[in-house]
Scaffold this active site. Structure first.
Site, PDB file in Angstrom:
ATOM      1  NE  ARG A  56      -2.307  -1.156   3.623  1.00  0.00           N
ATOM      2  CZ  ARG A  56      -1.870  -0.275   4.504  1.00  0.00           C
ATOM      3  NH1 ARG A  56      -2.000   1.030   4.267  1.00  0.00           N
ATOM      4  NH2 ARG A  56      -1.274  -0.664   5.614  1.00  0.00           N
ATOM      5  CE  LYS A 194      -6.656  -3.579   4.238  1.00  0.00           C
ATOM      6  NZ  LYS A 194      -7.499  -4.194   5.293  1.00  0.00           N
ATOM      7  CG  HIS A 213      -7.916  -3.819   9.945  1.00  0.00           C
ATOM      8  ND1 HIS A 213      -6.587  -3.694  10.246  1.00  0.00           N
ATOM      9  CD2 HIS A 213      -7.964  -4.425   8.731  1.00  0.00           C
ATOM     10  CE1 HIS A 213      -5.855  -4.195   9.275  1.00  0.00           C
ATOM     11  NE2 HIS A 213      -6.667  -4.648   8.340  1.00  0.00           N
ATOM     12  CB  SER A 233      -1.566  -6.436   6.944  1.00  0.00           C
ATOM     13  OG  SER A 233      -1.098  -7.398   6.042  1.00  0.00           O
ATOM     14  CE  LYS A 237      -6.750  -8.407   9.841  1.00  0.00           C
ATOM     15  NZ  LYS A 237      -5.376  -8.017   9.495  1.00  0.00           N
ATOM     16  CB  THR A 238      -5.297 -14.488   7.241  1.00  0.00           C
ATOM     17  OG1 THR A 238      -5.742 -13.223   6.725  1.00  0.00           O
ATOM     18  CG2 THR A 238      -5.670 -15.579   6.256  1.00  0.00           C
ATOM     19  CG  ASP A 252      -8.284  -7.530   6.132  1.00  0.00           C
ATOM     20  OD1 ASP A 252      -7.519  -7.468   7.109  1.00  0.00           O
ATOM     21  OD2 ASP A 252      -8.291  -6.686   5.226  1.00  0.00           O
ATOM     22  NE  ARG A 318      -0.843  -8.962   1.434  1.00  0.00           N
ATOM     23  CZ  ARG A 318      -1.465  -8.613   2.544  1.00  0.00           C
ATOM     24  NH1 ARG A 318      -2.572  -9.235   2.916  1.00  0.00           N
ATOM     25  NH2 ARG A 318      -0.994  -7.643   3.299  1.00  0.00           N
TER      26      ARG A 318
END
Length: 515
Positions: A56, A194, A213, A233, A237-238, A252, A318
């Protein structure tokens, strides 16, 4: 000849050389290959590269808004773009599009129909259109779309700072008044999702809905037993939400209403560095399935097998796939109120325990603080972990002041009685470069114990560094690891590190103490 096709938004006609509207996955896969945007990977994955930008571009994001909207924007975190400069940018975008072949997806953000946001996504790359279709919900066929927002994603467009008032050739410009998002100068697909998340973060609080988030899962088939996992990130989380023992709601972005939680997205965008079938079988299976987009992932030129251990392109490789690619994932994307709230912090200083039970006041303190680390690759130019405070565990996506989201979360916790936990997925025994990363198996065991209720039977002790209640023993977890002070070779060095971070907590939290 340019401009032979067109579409409309807000009564304005936008020209393009050709339009492809609502193409489904197989056709977009085919076109991405035919147009030279991608290669076929082993197992018929789609191998793509985003170009120079592999994360990003946080410093290139701007808001344009009406005066009443500007008053609400959190200017400590966000930058404004003059409306006149945006108009120039918009005119140049439209000229640029007029000789481009573009792809249109009419999508819905939000599994709850009463809260969904209609976003028309226009891309110049077929694989970005496929990504948009994976990450959000395509509008039902046969229904005339009436988009709430228009998002145009055009990597070949180059902004001109002196003309457009931006920082570089890359620009993410969000006009809240005209309901337009422009993304130019970057092929990183994560900017699309995003940007949509940023929109719902602006709109939802006015509807008494808390955007979060976070990942979410539930006990199989039981919408009354859900859990959410806050975190930036790369903090887990994932990984921690995708498990065969629980049903994945999403990895996410979610929202919490007076009735329960729902997934804003309909797909996953997983980091795949060092991904293996042994350590993360659900994510590995989805990441190697036919049709999955592998972005900036190194692969063998002959076998086309991905090498998830190779970060020579980026540490932020990713995989993008629909939620349905995860075995046993929720089909509705909705659940009741969470029983457990996990706040994931990647503590590179190794001063926080692997798990601690939080009081409601402590939960609010850690939510607003958002102490964690940015992980290499997630933002352009980041090459090693960086200790930060990211309010609400997602400050880059917050248009409004964190206190607005904090008050909503506090009320939801009070109304539901959800148990709150702080989970350190970072370092133990010493900071980055000295200690070691807390093993994934340990973190999984701690979260499983919390979800099962077995931690309620444990004896807790208050650790000295931050006054957190820590279980004294948990099966399969080394006792010394539970109390971070005992995991360091020198308790004196731990005390010094903890005092330093505690001071940083205090200084950071002073921002939220208004007179």
């Amino acid at each position: 000849m340019p401009g032979h096709a067109s579409f409309h938004f807000n009564g304005e006609k936008i020209a393009a050389a050709a339009l492809h509207t609502g193409l489904t996955g197989p056709r977009l896969l085919e076109l991405a290959l035919l147009r030279g945007e991608a290669k076929t990977g082993a197992g018929y994955t789609l191998l793509v590269k985003s170009g120079a930008r592999t994360g990003r571009s946080a410093e290139d994001k701007y808001f344009t808004a009406a005066p009443a909207q500007v008053e609400r924007i959190w200017l400590e975190q966000n930058k404004l773009l003059d409306s006149g400069k945006f108009d120039l940018l918009w005119a140049d975008f439209c000229r640029h599009l007029s000789d481009r072949e573009v792809f249109i997806q009419d999508t819905l953000a939000g599994a709850d129909p009463s809260c969904s946001l209609k976003v028309r996504i226009v891309t110049e790359l077929a694989w970005h259109s496929l990504y948009s279709r994976y990450m959000l919900r395509p509008e039902p066929t046969g229904r005339e779309p009436s988009p709430d927002f228009l998002l145009i994603d055009c990597p070949s467009f180059r902004a001109r700072p002196e003309r457009h008032g931006c920082r570089s050739e890359t620009v993410i410009a969000i006009n809240l008044e005209k309901r337009i998002v422009l993304i130019g100068g970057t092929g990183y697909s994560g900017e699309i999702k995003k940007s949509v998340f940023t929109l719902v973060n602006f709109l939802y609080p006015d509807r008494d809905v808390l955007p979060m988030h976070c990942a979410a899962n539930q006990a199989p088939g039981d919408t009354t037993d859900s859990a959410i996992f806050f975190g930036l990130s790369g903090t887990g989380k994932t990984t921690l939400s995708a498990t065969s023992e629980r049903e994945l709601i999403g990895d996410d972005e979610h929202a919490w209403t007076a009735d329960g939680i729902f997934n804003i997205e309909n797909g996953c965008y997983a980091k795949v560095l060092n991904l293996t079938a042994l350590s993360e079988p659900e994510i590995y299976a989805a990441s190697t399935a036919a049709g999955t987009i592998l972005e900036n992932v190194v692969f063998d030129p002959q076998t086309r097998q991905p090498d998830f251990a190779d970060d020579s392109i980026t540490a932020n490789g990713r995989s993008s796939y629909p939620l349905s690619a995860v075995a046993g994932a929720s089909s509705s994307g909705m659940a009741g109120h969470p029983k457990h709230i996990f706040m994931l912090t990647c503590d590179m200083n190794a001063v926080l325990p692997p798990i601690a039970k939080l009081t409601p006041d402590q939960a609010m303190h850690h939510f607003l603080s958002g102490y964690t680390a940015r992980i290499p690759g997630t933002e352009q130019g980041l090459t090693q972990p960086k200790s930060i405070f990211s309010a609400c565990f997602g400050s880059p996506f917050l248009p409004l002041h964190p206190e607005i989201y904090g008050r909503l979360l506090k009320r939801r916790i009070q109304e539901t009685g959800a148990a709150c936990w702080l989970v350190n997925t970072g370092w133990t025994g010493g900071g980055y470069g000295v200690g070691k990363r807390i093993p994934l198996a340990v973190t999984r065991a701690l979260i499983s114990a919390a979800l099962s209720g077995s931690l309620e039977d444990c004896r807790f002790a208050v650790e000295t560094g931050f006054g957190l209640a820590v279980p004294q023993s948990v099966p399969s977890v080394p006792g010394d690891m539970l109390m971070p002070r005992r995991s360091w070779q020198s308790e004196t060095e731990y005390d010094a590190a903890a005092a330093k971070i505690a001071g940083e907590f205090s200084d950071n939290f002073a921002r939220f103490k208004r007179s």
